[in-house]
Design an enzyme around this catalytic site. Structure first.
Site, PDB file in Angstrom:
ATOM      1  CE  LYS A  54      12.673   3.952   8.745  1.00  0.00           C
ATOM      2  NZ  LYS A  54      12.857   3.854   7.395  1.00  0.00           N
ATOM      3  CD  GLN A  98      14.458   6.617   5.064  1.00  0.00           C
ATOM      4  OE1 GLN A  98      14.541   5.325   5.878  1.00  0.00           O
ATOM      5  NE2 GLN A  98      13.260   6.927   4.741  1.00  0.00           N
ATOM      6  CG  ASP A 121      12.984  -0.995   3.796  1.00  0.00           C
ATOM      7  OD1 ASP A 121      12.363  -0.703   4.427  1.00  0.00           O
ATOM      8  OD2 ASP A 121      14.031  -0.051   3.593  1.00  0.00           O
TER       9      ASP A 121
HETATM   10  N1  GUN Z   1      11.210   5.988   2.486  1.00  0.00           N
HETATM   11  C1  GUN Z   1       9.810   6.081   2.751  1.00  0.00           C
HETATM   12  N2  GUN Z   1       9.415   4.978   3.540  1.00  0.00           N
HETATM   13  C2  GUN Z   1      10.320   4.030   3.616  1.00  0.00           C
HETATM   14  C3  GUN Z   1      10.452   2.882   4.142  1.00  0.00           C
HETATM   15  O1  GUN Z   1       9.763   2.211   4.620  1.00  0.00           O
HETATM   16  N3  GUN Z   1      11.875   2.227   3.999  1.00  0.00           N
HETATM   17  C4  GUN Z   1      12.879   3.027   3.308  1.00  0.00           C
HETATM   18  N4  GUN Z   1      14.099   2.393   3.102  1.00  0.00           N
HETATM   19  N5  GUN Z   1      12.821   4.180   2.701  1.00  0.00           N
HETATM   20  C5  GUN Z   1      11.320   4.699   2.926  1.00  0.00           C
END
Ligand code: GUN
Length: 295
Positions: A54, A98, A121
């Site tokens: 990311k 995350q 998100d």
């Molecule tokens: N863990 C797995 N997929 C995601 C996501 O799209 N965003 C976040 N913050 N954590 C995740």
């Protein structure tokens, strides 16, 4: 005829070019640089690699990104304080915590603490609620990426029988909701299967579009799908590692088995994954524009 392989990499690359151009224009015309903060608690290798990807992508698109890495023993209070700091930082337009978080931290409490205007998100209850109502909001990245992939691959969802396997808050529930919306990329008839579904195969065999987000490596085989079905594989399972220590990944779909029977299929890696990250970048750009009153 073997299935068409839907390349998330190709679609994501095209969208990323559009985002990079918009980021550059925003900088030139308004002196505004979109900013993203990613917060990772603990040392889960999968989460580390997702967060690194990311941040790498953000940099490549001209988005300012701050990666905050905290030890697994970080207290909930400390994490909430950090989220509060990001909420108040004008250089940060998007905040991503995350998941999963260590067990001693209340995930719902942390997600609720993120300013909904910075919730790139789309996990805050305000955004989740707006999404359900079809209102403008930040859409969760993986579901939004799947819809975008279907749209750009020219796959008709209106009236289609869509079966989703998995009911997580991150993928299953929101993708079912998006596909139900009255708009392009929606208008589907949606069934959601889960661990308590009585006869899952009876459902998956009916699907024109099958979306699998169950977290079980290679669980879907050819005899579980309809001839010509579009198969979207959201799973990322680590099934081993190479001699050099690189993770070997497999989706929730047995790709080789399904290939000859499906009409189209997303690979793992290179399918949904790149779309998720791209939608995060799009949301960060949207957050920056909204903060500056440009939307
Ligand atoms: N863990 C797995 N997929 C995601 C996501 O799209 N965003 C976040 N913050 N954590 C995740």
């Amino acid at each position: 005829m073997p299935a068409t392989i839907i390349s998330g990499v190709a679609v994501a690359t095209a969208i990323r070019q559009e985002i990079a151009a918009e980021v550059a224009a925003l900088k030139e015309r308004h002196g505004l640089v979109p900013g993203l903060a990613t917060i990772l608690v603990g040392e889960d290798p999968a989460s580390q690699s997702y967060v690194a990807a990311k941040n790498r992508t953000a940099h490549a698109l001209g988005i300012h990104s701050e990666q905050i890495t905290l030890p697994a023993a970080t207290s909930e209070e400390e994490l909430l304080r950090l989220v509060g700091q990001c909420n108040g930082n004008p250089a940060i337009h998007g905040i991503l915590v995350q998941l999963p978080l260590p067990r001693h931290i209340d995930e719902a409490k942390v997600l609720f603490a993120i300013d909904p205007a910075k919730d790139v998100d789309g996990f805050h209850p305000v955004n989740a609620g707006k999404m359900m109502l079809g209102q403008r909001c930040f859409l969760p990245c993986t579901p939004n990426g799947i819809v975008e992939l279907l749209l750009r691959a020219g796959i008709e969802t209106a009236g289609a029988e869509v079966v989703v396997v998995g009911r997580s808050n991150i993928v299953g529930k929101p993708i079912a909701n998006l596909l139900l919306q009255k708009r392009p990329g929606g208008d589907a008839t949606v069934t959601v299967c889960h661990t308590r579904t009585r006869d899952m195969v009876a459902h998956t065999r009916r699907a024109d579009i099958l979306i699998v987000a169950a977290g079980v490596a290679k669980m879907i085989r050819a005899d579980q799908i309809k001839e010509g079905a579009v198969v979207i594989d959201v799973g990322v399972n680590r099934i081993g590692q190479t001699a050099s220590g690189k993770a070997i990944l497999a989706g929730d779909v047995d790709f080789d088995d399904v290939l000859a029977k499906a009409g189209a299929i997303t690979p793992v890696p290179g399918g949904v994954g790149p779309m998720t990250i791209t939608m995060l970048m799009q949301n960060t750009l949207q957050a920056a524009k909204q903060a500056a009153g440009l939307l």
